[in-house]
Design an enzyme around this catalytic site. Structure first.
Site, PDB file in Angstrom:
ATOM      1  N   ALA A  65      43.879  35.161  39.475  1.00 48.27           N
ATOM      2  CA  ALA A  65      43.615  33.888  38.815  1.00 48.27           C
ATOM      3  C   ALA A  65      43.852  32.761  39.822  1.00 48.27           C
ATOM      4  O   ALA A  65      44.569  32.925  40.806  1.00 48.27           O
ATOM      5  CB  ALA A  65      44.537  33.718  37.610  1.00 48.27           C
ATOM      6  N   GLY A 108      44.648  38.668  37.894  1.00 41.70           N
ATOM      7  CA  GLY A 108      43.560  38.475  36.944  1.00 41.70           C
ATOM      8  C   GLY A 108      42.327  39.284  37.282  1.00 41.70           C
ATOM      9  O   GLY A 108      41.554  39.657  36.397  1.00 41.70           O
TER      10      GLY A 108
END
Length: 257
Positions: A65, A108
């Site tokens: 992320a 992520g």
């Protein structure tokens, strides 16, 4: 539709989504995930699309992320905007989704790959949940999906230490379906997707629903769910065609109905 963070293409009966933030190793931010959601919506609404492939670059599927986006957020900001919820659009897709992973799939990126229905990995793929290094924990399903896929012991070690897992170990552990040479990854994933897309779309949807249900319920309830879906296929024209084609020793001509 023009996208800034992804490239979406239709290849016959397959939808291809390529993460496209090369300067950030395809780090996942809100804009990218919203664009990916729109692309998934479009492919899912297209009756001709029978499978979707999500991939990144040779160097990174997605390195995690976007930390620059997350760092200044307060608890209340994250809570009010339901941060990370749009990412789950991948897991909610009715059309089967294959992750074609080369290079880094971390944080992520690993979570995104696990939201897909299965992962085909290049021999260069590296998986990990290194959030502990940032004094956070996985927030898009990393502690949950990873544990279901590879078991508590290995998931706990990876999440607590941030250790990476290479493609060979990932295949042994059950995280990926198979490993292929990096230079054939996309071709292999697309061929697999094309095969899935060649079958009856309703039947494919039912297979996906039934396998997913195995993670959500008891064996007895799962068997009952599967049996009811099995019975329902006998109301489909594709079932009559598929069985008749088998009897006639010819290729079936499915109409997705």
């Amino acid at each position: 539709m023009a996208y800034e963070n992804i490239i979406a293409k239709k290849k016959g009966k397959v939808g291809l989504i390529t993460l496209n933030r090369p300067d950030a190793l395809n780090a996942l931010n809100t804009e990218l995930n919203l664009e990916m959601g729109k692309a998934l919506d479009k492919f899912e609404a297209d009756d001709q699309i029978g499978c979707i492939v999500i991939t990144g670059s040779e160097k990174a599927f997605a390195a995690g992320a976007d930390v620059k986006e997350m760092q200044p957020k307060s608890y209340m900001q994250a809570y009010k905007e339901d941060f990370l919820h749009p990412w789950e659009r991948v897991a909610r897709c009715r059309v089967p989704v294959i992750a074609a992973v080369s290079g880094y799939a971390l944080g992520g990126g690993c979570e995104l790959a696990m939201m897909c229905d299965f992962i085909i990995a290049a021999d260069t793929a590296v998986f990990g949940q290194p959030e502990i290094n940032l004094a956070i924990l996985p927030g898009a399903g990393g502690t949950q999906r990873l544990t279901r896929l590879v078991g508590k012991s290995k998931a706990m070690e990876m999440c607590l230490t941030g250790r990476f897992m290479d493609a060979e170990e990932a295949e042994r552990a059950g995280l990926v379906s198979r490993v292929v040479p990096a230079d054939t990854l996309l071709d292999d994933a697309l061929k697999t997707a094309e095969k899935i897309a060649s079958f009856s779309r309703p039947a494919v949807f039912m297979v996906k629903e039934s396998v997913d249900r195995a993670y959500e319920t008891t064996l007895a309830e799962g068997i009952l769910f599967e049996r009811r879906l099995f019975y329902s296929t006998f109301a489909m024209a594709d079932q009559k065609e598929g069985m008749q084609a088998f009897i006639d020793k010819r290729s079936a001509a499915f109409k997705n109905e």
